[in-house]
Design a protein around this motif. Structure first.
Motif, PDB file in Angstrom:
ATOM      1  N   ARG A  89       0.826  -1.207   0.000  1.00 12.13           N
ATOM      2  CA  ARG A  89       0.000   0.000   0.000  1.00 12.13           C
ATOM      3  C   ARG A  89       0.856   1.252   0.000  1.00 12.13           C
ATOM      4  O   ARG A  89       0.399   2.333   0.360  1.00 12.13           O
ATOM      5  CB  ARG A  89      -0.948  -0.027   1.206  1.00 12.13           C
ATOM      6  CG  ARG A  89      -1.977  -1.146   1.077  1.00 12.13           C
ATOM      7  CD  ARG A  89      -2.971  -1.184   2.205  1.00 12.13           C
ATOM      8  NE  ARG A  89      -3.961  -2.231   1.950  1.00 12.13           N
ATOM      9  CZ  ARG A  89      -4.474  -3.029   2.879  1.00 12.13           C
ATOM     10  NH1 ARG A  89      -4.095  -2.897   4.140  1.00 12.13           N
ATOM     11  NH2 ARG A  89      -5.355  -3.953   2.559  1.00 12.13           N
ATOM     12  N   GLY A  90       2.115   1.076  -0.398  1.00  5.11           N
ATOM     13  CA  GLY A  90       3.001   2.230  -0.511  1.00  5.11           C
ATOM     14  C   GLY A  90       4.423   1.929  -0.114  1.00  5.11           C
ATOM     15  O   GLY A  90       4.741   1.927   1.077  1.00  5.11           O
ATOM     16  N   ASP A  91       5.274   1.637  -1.112  1.00  6.46           N
ATOM     17  CA  ASP A  91       6.720   1.487  -0.895  1.00  6.46           C
ATOM     18  C   ASP A  91       7.053   0.440   0.168  1.00  6.46           C
ATOM     19  O   ASP A  91       7.945   0.641   0.988  1.00  6.46           O
ATOM     20  CB  ASP A  91       7.340   2.832  -0.516  1.00  6.46           C
ATOM     21  CG  ASP A  91       8.868   2.806  -0.578  1.00  6.46           C
ATOM     22  OD1 ASP A  91       9.403   2.133  -1.471  1.00  6.46           O
ATOM     23  OD2 ASP A  91       9.515   3.449   0.278  1.00  6.46           O
ATOM     24  N   LEU A  92       6.365  -0.696   0.141  1.00  9.52           N
ATOM     25  CA  LEU A  92       6.586  -1.721   1.162  1.00  9.52           C
ATOM     26  C   LEU A  92       7.877  -2.479   0.869  1.00  9.52           C
ATOM     27  O   LEU A  92       8.029  -3.106  -0.178  1.00  9.52           O
ATOM     28  CB  LEU A  92       5.411  -2.700   1.200  1.00  9.52           C
ATOM     29  CG  LEU A  92       5.483  -3.777   2.290  1.00  9.52           C
ATOM     30  CD1 LEU A  92       5.521  -3.150   3.678  1.00  9.52           C
ATOM     31  CD2 LEU A  92       4.303  -4.737   2.170  1.00  9.52           C
ATOM     32  N   ARG A  93       8.809  -2.398   1.821  1.00  4.05           N
ATOM     33  CA  ARG A  93      10.094  -3.076   1.709  1.00  4.05           C
ATOM     34  C   ARG A  93      10.343  -3.867   2.990  1.00  4.05           C
ATOM     35  O   ARG A  93      10.121  -3.367   4.088  1.00  4.05           O
ATOM     36  CB  ARG A  93      11.225  -2.079   1.457  1.00  4.05           C
ATOM     37  CG  ARG A  93      11.026  -1.284   0.177  1.00  4.05           C
ATOM     38  CD  ARG A  93      12.164  -0.362  -0.133  1.00  4.05           C
ATOM     39  NE  ARG A  93      11.916   0.367  -1.357  1.00  4.05           N
ATOM     40  CZ  ARG A  93      12.810   1.128  -1.984  1.00  4.05           C
ATOM     41  NH1 ARG A  93      14.028   1.255  -1.475  1.00  4.05           N
ATOM     42  NH2 ARG A  93      12.495   1.756  -3.091  1.00  4.05           N
ATOM     43  N   VAL A  94      10.828  -5.079   2.789  1.00  3.96           N
ATOM     44  CA  VAL A  94      10.881  -6.033   3.883  1.00  3.96           C
ATOM     45  C   VAL A  94      12.208  -6.790   3.859  1.00  3.96           C
ATOM     46  O   VAL A  94      12.708  -7.132   2.782  1.00  3.96           O
ATOM     47  CB  VAL A  94       9.719  -7.047   3.752  1.00  3.96           C
ATOM     48  CG1 VAL A  94       9.788  -8.107   4.830  1.00  3.96           C
ATOM     49  CG2 VAL A  94       8.369  -6.337   3.785  1.00  3.96           C
ATOM     50  N   VAL A  95      12.778  -7.031   5.029  1.00  2.00           N
ATOM     51  CA  VAL A  95      13.842  -8.008   5.161  1.00  2.00           C
ATOM     52  C   VAL A  95      13.176  -9.343   5.494  1.00  2.00           C
ATOM     53  O   VAL A  95      12.361  -9.416   6.431  1.00  2.00           O
ATOM     54  CB  VAL A  95      14.838  -7.614   6.269  1.00  2.00           C
ATOM     55  CG1 VAL A  95      15.803  -8.751   6.555  1.00  2.00           C
ATOM     56  CG2 VAL A  95      15.615  -6.370   5.849  1.00  2.00           C
ATOM     57  N   VAL A  96      13.489 -10.357   4.708  1.00  2.00           N
ATOM     58  CA  VAL A  96      12.860 -11.669   4.865  1.00  2.00           C
ATOM     59  C   VAL A  96      13.865 -12.653   5.449  1.00  2.00           C
ATOM     60  O   VAL A  96      14.984 -12.781   4.951  1.00  2.00           O
ATOM     61  CB  VAL A  96      12.350 -12.200   3.516  1.00  2.00           C
ATOM     62  CG1 VAL A  96      11.707 -13.576   3.693  1.00  2.00           C
ATOM     63  CG2 VAL A  96      11.366 -11.235   2.882  1.00  2.00           C
ATOM     64  N   LEU A  97      13.459 -13.327   6.506  1.00  4.36           N
ATOM     65  CA  LEU A  97      14.232 -14.421   7.084  1.00  4.36           C
ATOM     66  C   LEU A  97      13.459 -15.716   6.857  1.00  4.36           C
ATOM     67  O   LEU A  97      12.272 -15.791   7.165  1.00  4.36           O
ATOM     68  CB  LEU A  97      14.447 -14.208   8.583  1.00  4.36           C
ATOM     69  CG  LEU A  97      15.357 -13.056   8.998  1.00  4.36           C
ATOM     70  CD1 LEU A  97      15.244 -12.809  10.499  1.00  4.36           C
ATOM     71  CD2 LEU A  97      16.800 -13.353   8.625  1.00  4.36           C
ATOM     72  N   MET A  98      14.146 -16.702   6.299  1.00  6.57           N
ATOM     73  CA  MET A  98      13.531 -18.001   6.050  1.00  6.57           C
ATOM     74  C   MET A  98      14.258 -19.060   6.854  1.00  6.57           C
ATOM     75  O   MET A  98      15.490 -19.133   6.837  1.00  6.57           O
ATOM     76  CB  MET A  98      13.616 -18.376   4.572  1.00  6.57           C
ATOM     77  CG  MET A  98      12.753 -17.560   3.646  1.00  6.57           C
ATOM     78  SD  MET A  98      10.973 -17.824   3.838  1.00  6.57           S
ATOM     79  CE  MET A  98      10.846 -19.605   3.792  1.00  6.57           C
ATOM     80  N   SER A  99      13.508 -19.890   7.561  1.00  6.47           N
ATOM     81  CA  SER A  99      14.132 -21.019   8.238  1.00  6.47           C
ATOM     82  C   SER A  99      14.575 -22.052   7.204  1.00  6.47           C
ATOM     83  O   SER A  99      14.168 -22.003   6.043  1.00  6.47           O
ATOM     84  CB  SER A  99      13.165 -21.650   9.236  1.00  6.47           C
ATOM     85  OG  SER A  99      12.084 -22.286   8.579  1.00  6.47           O
ATOM     86  N   ASN A 100      15.427 -22.979   7.653  1.00  6.86           N
ATOM     87  CA  ASN A 100      15.870 -24.082   6.784  1.00  6.86           C
ATOM     88  C   ASN A 100      16.518 -23.565   5.500  1.00  6.86           C
ATOM     89  O   ASN A 100      16.071 -23.882   4.385  1.00  6.86           O
ATOM     90  CB  ASN A 100      14.708 -25.012   6.434  1.00  6.86           C
ATOM     91  CG  ASN A 100      13.987 -25.525   7.653  1.00  6.86           C
ATOM     92  OD1 ASN A 100      14.619 -25.937   8.613  1.00  6.86           O
ATOM     93  ND2 ASN A 100      12.662 -25.485   7.630  1.00  6.86           N
ATOM     94  N   ALA A 101      17.559 -22.764   5.659  1.00  9.12           N
ATOM     95  CA  ALA A 101      18.233 -22.177   4.500  1.00  9.12           C
ATOM     96  C   ALA A 101      18.549 -23.244   3.452  1.00  9.12           C
ATOM     97  O   ALA A 101      19.081 -24.299   3.770  1.00  9.12           O
ATOM     98  CB  ALA A 101      19.521 -21.492   4.947  1.00  9.12           C
ATOM     99  N   GLY A 102      18.200 -22.956   2.224  1.00 11.61           N
ATOM    100  CA  GLY A 102      18.417 -23.884   1.129  1.00 11.61           C
ATOM    101  C   GLY A 102      17.198 -24.694   0.780  1.00 11.61           C
ATOM    102  O   GLY A 102      17.027 -25.113  -0.368  1.00 11.61           O
ATOM    103  N   LEU A 103      16.317 -24.902   1.758  1.00 14.63           N
ATOM    104  CA  LEU A 103      15.132 -25.711   1.495  1.00 14.63           C
ATOM    105  C   LEU A 103      14.085 -24.948   0.664  1.00 14.63           C
ATOM    106  O   LEU A 103      13.525 -25.524  -0.280  1.00 14.63           O
ATOM    107  CB  LEU A 103      14.540 -26.217   2.814  1.00 14.63           C
ATOM    108  CG  LEU A 103      13.566 -27.391   2.716  1.00 14.63           C
ATOM    109  CD1 LEU A 103      13.589 -28.205   3.999  1.00 14.63           C
ATOM    110  CD2 LEU A 103      12.150 -26.920   2.456  1.00 14.63           C
TER     111      LEU A 103
END
Length: 248
Positions: free
Chosen positions: A82-96
């Motif tokens: 809804r307006g310039d949404l920027r996010v740092v994303v962390l994912m568990s199980n790197a590579g999966l």
């Protein structure tokens, strides 16, 4: 691949959520779910929402700068910009997740047909067509998302159960490698931490002599077309850039 000491066996990326509108007039990403991995958003700018379908039904969580939300496997999620949404994303199980731990909410006839699903999810090899194909992929996923949302809202979980079953069938072959990815990543890191904790409890701190600082190396070139937006990924393997700075 070099092992990673990045916390929790997680992966890291920077996401600019798609700003163009889907057929329903809502700007944002492609609705999908992960079958094994938990995902977290740390919102760094802008405004938006996370639309979800999970065990509690259908809901929308507001996102603003500073928001931190995470969602467990099976949560169908759609990032709304809804307006310039920027996010740092962390994912568990790197590579999966990169190994196919995600299924988009395409209509049931597509999710139920592996060939049709593969064609719909592919961005192709032509760089000039990737943006258009990402848009079409998102729009098709929104169509299926609306069907699931409306059914769950009406108290009927039949379509959602069928989607779960179809998603499981889609990933069955590639999922055979997933246990090894978990063992080699987050499980190995947790076991290493346990060894260190036991060593300190026994009075040994020899491992402190191996302390190091690491800096994640960002992907180069244009941001990739992810499911939710344009992605800048980071290599958090310990073989990446190691900076030395002198503080004065």
């Amino acid at each position: 691949m070099t092992a990673s000491s990045f916390p929790g066996g997680t992966s890291l990326s920077h996401l600019d959520v798609y700003a163009d509108a889907a057929p329903d007039g809502i700007c944002g990403g492609s609705p999908h779910m992960h079958l094994v991995s938990t995902e977290a958003y740390v919102v760094i700018s802008g405004e938006g929402a996370l639309q979800t379908i999970d065990a509690d039904g259908v809901r929308e969580t507001t996102l603003t700068a500073g928001s931190v939300v995470w969602f467990t496997p099976g949560t169908i999620h759609r990032a709304v910009n809804r307006g310039d949404l920027r996010v740092v994303v962390l994912m568990s199980n790197a590579g999966l997740p990169e190994a196919g731990d995600a299924v988009l909410t395409f209509p049931s006839d597509v999710v139920g047909d592996p060939d049709a699903y593969a064609a719909a999810v592919s961005l192709g090899d032509d760089d000039g067509e990737r943006a258009a194909r990402a848009g079409r992929r998102r729009d098709l996923a929104v169509t299926g998302f609306e069907t699931l949302r409306d059914a769950v809202d009406a108290g009927d979980r039949t379509a959602l159960t069928a989607f779960h079953a179809a998603a499981a069938a889609l990933v069955l072959d590639r999922a055979r490698t997933w246990p090894d990815l978990v063992r080699e990543g987050p499980l190995a890191q947790a076991e290493h931490s346990l060894v260190l904790a036991e060593a300190v409890a026994a009075g040994s701190v020899a491992h402190l002599a191996d302390a190091r600082v690491h800096r994640a190396a960002p992907s180069v070139g244009e941001r990739a077309f992810g499911m939710c937006g344009r992605l800048r990924t980071y290599s958090v393997n310990d073989g990446g850039v190691n900076d030395e700075e002198t503080l004065r």
